[in-house]
Structures are given as C-alpha cells and as structure tokens.
Design a protein around this motif. Structure first.
Motif, PDB file in Angstrom:
ATOM      1  N   TYR A 168       0.841  -1.180   0.000  1.00  0.00           N
ATOM      2  CA  TYR A 168       0.000   0.000   0.000  1.00  0.00           C
ATOM      3  C   TYR A 168       0.878   1.232   0.000  1.00  0.00           C
ATOM      4  CZ  TYR A 168      -3.695  -3.182   1.444  1.00  0.00           C
ATOM      5  OH  TYR A 168      -4.579  -4.206   1.514  1.00  0.00           O
ATOM      6  N   ILE A 216       0.581   5.449   0.887  1.00  0.00           N
ATOM      7  CA  ILE A 216      -0.262   6.478   1.465  1.00  0.00           C
ATOM      8  C   ILE A 216      -0.246   7.661   0.508  1.00  0.00           C
ATOM      9  CG2 ILE A 216      -0.569   8.051   3.388  1.00  0.00           C
ATOM     10  CD1 ILE A 216       0.811   5.929   5.130  1.00  0.00           C
ATOM     11  N   ASP A 241      -1.442  11.450  -0.283  1.00  0.00           N
ATOM     12  CA  ASP A 241      -1.980  12.691   0.249  1.00  0.00           C
ATOM     13  C   ASP A 241      -3.053  13.207  -0.684  1.00  0.00           C
ATOM     14  OD1 ASP A 241      -0.211  12.577   2.356  1.00  0.00           O
ATOM     15  OD2 ASP A 241       1.346  13.656   1.239  1.00  0.00           O
ATOM     16  N   ASP A 242      -3.940  14.025  -0.151  1.00  0.00           N
ATOM     17  CA  ASP A 242      -4.978  14.612  -0.992  1.00  0.00           C
ATOM     18  C   ASP A 242      -4.387  15.561  -2.026  1.00  0.00           C
ATOM     19  OD1 ASP A 242      -6.950  13.231   0.306  1.00  0.00           O
ATOM     20  OD2 ASP A 242      -7.304  14.822   1.774  1.00  0.00           O
ATOM     21  N   ASP A 296      -1.158   3.845  -6.599  1.00  0.00           N
ATOM     22  CA  ASP A 296      -1.230   2.774  -5.614  1.00  0.00           C
ATOM     23  C   ASP A 296      -0.638   1.506  -6.207  1.00  0.00           C
ATOM     24  OD1 ASP A 296      -1.808   1.303  -3.410  1.00  0.00           O
ATOM     25  OD2 ASP A 296      -3.978   1.326  -3.680  1.00  0.00           O
ATOM     26  N   ASN A 346      -7.497  -1.885  -5.651  1.00  0.00           N
ATOM     27  CA  ASN A 346      -8.141  -0.743  -5.013  1.00  0.00           C
ATOM     28  C   ASN A 346      -8.094   0.506  -5.864  1.00  0.00           C
ATOM     29  OD1 ASN A 346      -8.770  -2.207  -2.778  1.00  0.00           O
ATOM     30  ND2 ASN A 346      -6.929  -1.655  -1.671  1.00  0.00           N
ATOM     31  N   SER A 347      -7.753   0.381  -7.122  1.00  0.00           N
ATOM     32  CA  SER A 347      -7.645   1.582  -7.942  1.00  0.00           C
ATOM     33  C   SER A 347      -8.631   1.531  -9.092  1.00  0.00           C
ATOM     34  CB  SER A 347      -6.221   1.733  -8.473  1.00  0.00           C
ATOM     35  OG  SER A 347      -5.905   0.642  -9.287  1.00  0.00           O
ATOM     36  N   HIS A 397      -5.758   5.889  -9.855  1.00  0.00           N
ATOM     37  CA  HIS A 397      -5.855   6.614  -8.591  1.00  0.00           C
ATOM     38  C   HIS A 397      -6.602   5.771  -7.578  1.00  0.00           C
ATOM     39  CE1 HIS A 397      -5.311   9.914 -11.523  1.00  0.00           C
ATOM     40  NE2 HIS A 397      -4.439  10.302 -10.604  1.00  0.00           N
ATOM     41  N   THR A 398      -6.272   5.964  -6.345  1.00  0.00           N
ATOM     42  CA  THR A 398      -6.892   5.190  -5.282  1.00  0.00           C
ATOM     43  C   THR A 398      -8.336   5.633  -5.081  1.00  0.00           C
ATOM     44  OG1 THR A 398      -4.785   4.956  -4.176  1.00  0.00           O
ATOM     45  CG2 THR A 398      -6.742   4.575  -2.851  1.00  0.00           C
ATOM     46  N   HIS A 418     -11.149   6.265  -2.650  1.00  0.00           N
ATOM     47  CA  HIS A 418     -11.262   6.562  -1.233  1.00  0.00           C
ATOM     48  C   HIS A 418     -12.689   6.337  -0.770  1.00  0.00           C
ATOM     49  CE1 HIS A 418      -7.270   8.227  -0.959  1.00  0.00           C
ATOM     50  NE2 HIS A 418      -7.506   8.860  -2.089  1.00  0.00           N
ATOM     51  N   PHE A 419     -12.826   6.017   0.506  1.00  0.00           N
ATOM     52  CA  PHE A 419     -14.143   5.863   1.101  1.00  0.00           C
ATOM     53  C   PHE A 419     -14.813   7.237   1.123  1.00  0.00           C
ATOM     54  CE2 PHE A 419     -17.134   5.257   4.600  1.00  0.00           C
ATOM     55  CZ  PHE A 419     -17.686   4.058   4.221  1.00  0.00           C
ATOM     56  N   ASP A 437     -16.814  10.584   2.116  1.00  0.00           N
ATOM     57  CA  ASP A 437     -16.840  11.306   3.386  1.00  0.00           C
ATOM     58  C   ASP A 437     -18.156  11.087   4.125  1.00  0.00           C
ATOM     59  OD1 ASP A 437     -14.317  12.315   2.981  1.00  0.00           O
ATOM     60  OD2 ASP A 437     -15.085  14.056   1.874  1.00  0.00           O
TER      61      ASP A 437
END
Length: 98
Positions: free
Chosen positions: A57, A59, A61-62, A69, A74-75, A80-81, A83-84, A86
């Motif tokens: 994995y 990490i 950043d925004d 990734d 997961n992409s 691009h990853t 994301h869950f 908000d």
C-alpha cells in the motif's frame, strides 16, 4: 397442567426416537474432515498463501495527484486510489442502498 405433561411426553418421545435412529445407523464415516471437504481447505490454503505474499500500500496525500497505488485491486481506471466517501449515508441514499 395436562398440556405440560403432554408436551413433556412428546419431547421425551422425540428424544427417544432420535437416540434409536442414531443407534441404528451403522454407516460410520471414518474419513478425516480434510478428506470429506477438500474444496474448503483448498480455499483456505489459497487465502493463507495470498496473506503470506502481503499487500503493498502507498499512502496518498490529498494534494498528491501523481502518486499511484501499488495495489491494483483498489484503484480505478486512471490508477488513482478509490477513497471511502466522506458521508456514507449520502452515498447510500444516492445508490438506494438501505
């Protein structure tokens, strides 16, 4: 009171019947669980092998749009990853998931 006695007699009768049926069953399966259900253990072994390989994995950043990734599961198409969201409740209502 008579219904309780009748109910107990029925339960006792069912237990006796089950014990008699169990005692009359002559066919005993002497195979091990692995021999009886090999497909389950194959899946377990595959899962263990996948876990031993590990997952890579990164990490992200925004602010960092260029990072990719290592884990392709997961992409999305762009690499691009995903994301869950908000607000999961809004996503559930948008997709009509309850």
């Amino acid at each position: 009171m008579p219904l309780i006695i009748l109910g107990l007699l029925v339960v006792i009768g069912i237990v006796i019947y089950a014990l008699l049926r169990y005692g009359q069953s002559e066919e005993k399966d002497t195979r091990t669980v692995r021999e009886r259900y090999p497909h389950v253990f194959e899946k377990v072994n595959q899962t263990i092998d996948n876990m031993k390989k590990g997952a890579n994995y990164t990490i992200i950043d925004d602010d960092d749009e260029e990072a990719v990734d290592d884990n392709a599961d997961n992409s999305d198409e762009d690499g691009h990853t995903l994301h869950f969201p908000d607000d999961a409740e809004v996503e559930k209502r948008k997709r009509n998931i309850h």
